[in-house]
Scaffold this motif. Sequence first.
Motif, PDB file in Angstrom:
ATOM      1  N   ASN A  12      17.185  29.006 -50.350  1.00 18.54           N
ATOM      2  CA  ASN A  12      16.010  28.303 -49.841  1.00 18.54           C
ATOM      3  C   ASN A  12      15.906  28.414 -48.332  1.00 18.54           C
ATOM      4  N   ILE A  14      14.299  25.818 -45.293  1.00 22.79           N
ATOM      5  CA  ILE A  14      13.603  24.651 -44.773  1.00 22.79           C
ATOM      6  C   ILE A  14      12.946  25.102 -43.469  1.00 22.79           C
ATOM      7  N   ASP A  28       9.561  21.053 -46.705  1.00 23.49           N
ATOM      8  CA  ASP A  28      10.360  21.252 -47.925  1.00 23.49           C
ATOM      9  C   ASP A  28      11.867  21.189 -47.680  1.00 23.49           C
ATOM     10  N   GLY A  30      15.028  20.765 -48.889  1.00 23.53           N
ATOM     11  CA  GLY A  30      15.725  20.646 -50.167  1.00 23.53           C
ATOM     12  C   GLY A  30      17.063  19.967 -50.066  1.00 23.53           C
ATOM     13  N   LEU A  51       5.574  18.372 -47.800  1.00 19.53           N
ATOM     14  CA  LEU A  51       6.121  18.811 -49.081  1.00 19.53           C
ATOM     15  C   LEU A  51       5.062  19.595 -49.839  1.00 19.53           C
ATOM     16  N   HIS A  58      13.179  21.592 -53.103  1.00 16.20           N
ATOM     17  CA  HIS A  58      12.225  21.445 -52.008  1.00 16.20           C
ATOM     18  C   HIS A  58      12.112  20.004 -51.516  1.00 16.20           C
ATOM     19  N   HIS A 115       0.968  21.999 -56.869  1.00 19.06           N
ATOM     20  CA  HIS A 115       1.436  22.693 -55.669  1.00 19.06           C
ATOM     21  C   HIS A 115       0.325  22.764 -54.625  1.00 19.06           C
ATOM     22  N   GLY A 127       5.406  27.227 -49.759  1.00 22.36           N
ATOM     23  CA  GLY A 127       6.364  26.871 -50.792  1.00 22.36           C
ATOM     24  C   GLY A 127       6.738  28.038 -51.663  1.00 22.36           C
ATOM     25  N   ASP A 128       6.521  27.881 -52.976  1.00 21.62           N
ATOM     26  CA  ASP A 128       6.881  28.908 -53.945  1.00 21.62           C
ATOM     27  C   ASP A 128       5.655  29.566 -54.578  1.00 21.62           C
ATOM     28  N   GLY A 165       9.277  29.666 -49.266  1.00 21.71           N
ATOM     29  CA  GLY A 165      10.394  28.780 -49.535  1.00 21.71           C
ATOM     30  C   GLY A 165      11.714  29.434 -49.859  1.00 21.71           C
ATOM     31  N   HIS A 166      11.756  30.776 -50.014  1.00 22.59           N
ATOM     32  CA  HIS A 166      13.002  31.427 -50.437  1.00 22.59           C
ATOM     33  C   HIS A 166      13.175  32.786 -49.772  1.00 22.59           C
TER      34      HIS A 166
END
Length: 255
Positions: A12, A14, A28, A30, A51, A58, A115, A127-128, A165-166
């Motif tokens: 992840n 942040i 986010d 996590g 968020l 997250h 989302h 995010g994702d 997010g990743h």
Amino acid sequence: MRLWPIPALNDNYIWLLADGEGNALAVDPGEAAPLQAVLDDRNLRLRSILLTHHHPDHIGGVAGLCAREPIEVYAPRDERIGIATHRVDDGDRIEIAFPACRFEVIAVPGHTRSHVAYHGQDLLFCGDTLFSIGCGRLFEGTPAQMLESLERLAALPGHTRICCGHEYTMANCAFALTVEPHNRALEARFEHVRKARSANQPTVPSLLSEELACNPFLRADAPGIIESLNALQIEACSRVDRFAALRRLKDSFRA
């Protein structure tokens, strides 16, 4: 403003945005510990949290961060996100006092039903939903919903920095080359990504213009992708069909 992607959990990020006066905003978180370490090291005070969706990787650090001092928490309307001081909806414009910034809220269902993404300061915290050279899995939405969400993001200015997010870019590039093997922009991006990861550097943020040139999930109409799907004998007559086929292929892909 300064922007940092802070590694957390397994893969992840942040996101941390800070002004020159020590005020910070996080996206986010996590987990709390890696974010708090950066805040302490740089003498920053966390004032706000954004968020994007309810998944634990997250939101898992929010309670611990808020236990230290009051923090404004902006979140979509979802009962699975318990800690929020402000609920946001599609089209909302939020103003953060410290650090001073503004964001538009964009509903992007697909990965999850509630989302959202936040666009402002030439940044997109997504995010994702949209990844560097990829997109999120469809846990709660349909291919048509996700494609519409991605198309909304694709319409933003090309200089927008994509803060996802990743750290998935290596595997995403490897997959993208299987469905568009002659994309020179993608080949160049993959080489850049390999060098960054070999130096343990993040591959994000990317530019939206780069995603439009390389990301197969934003390129369902590209001739090379259509040719690849035809070669696999996948019937995909519409843009939604092609997107759905790409997502299924990615779900079973192993780099």
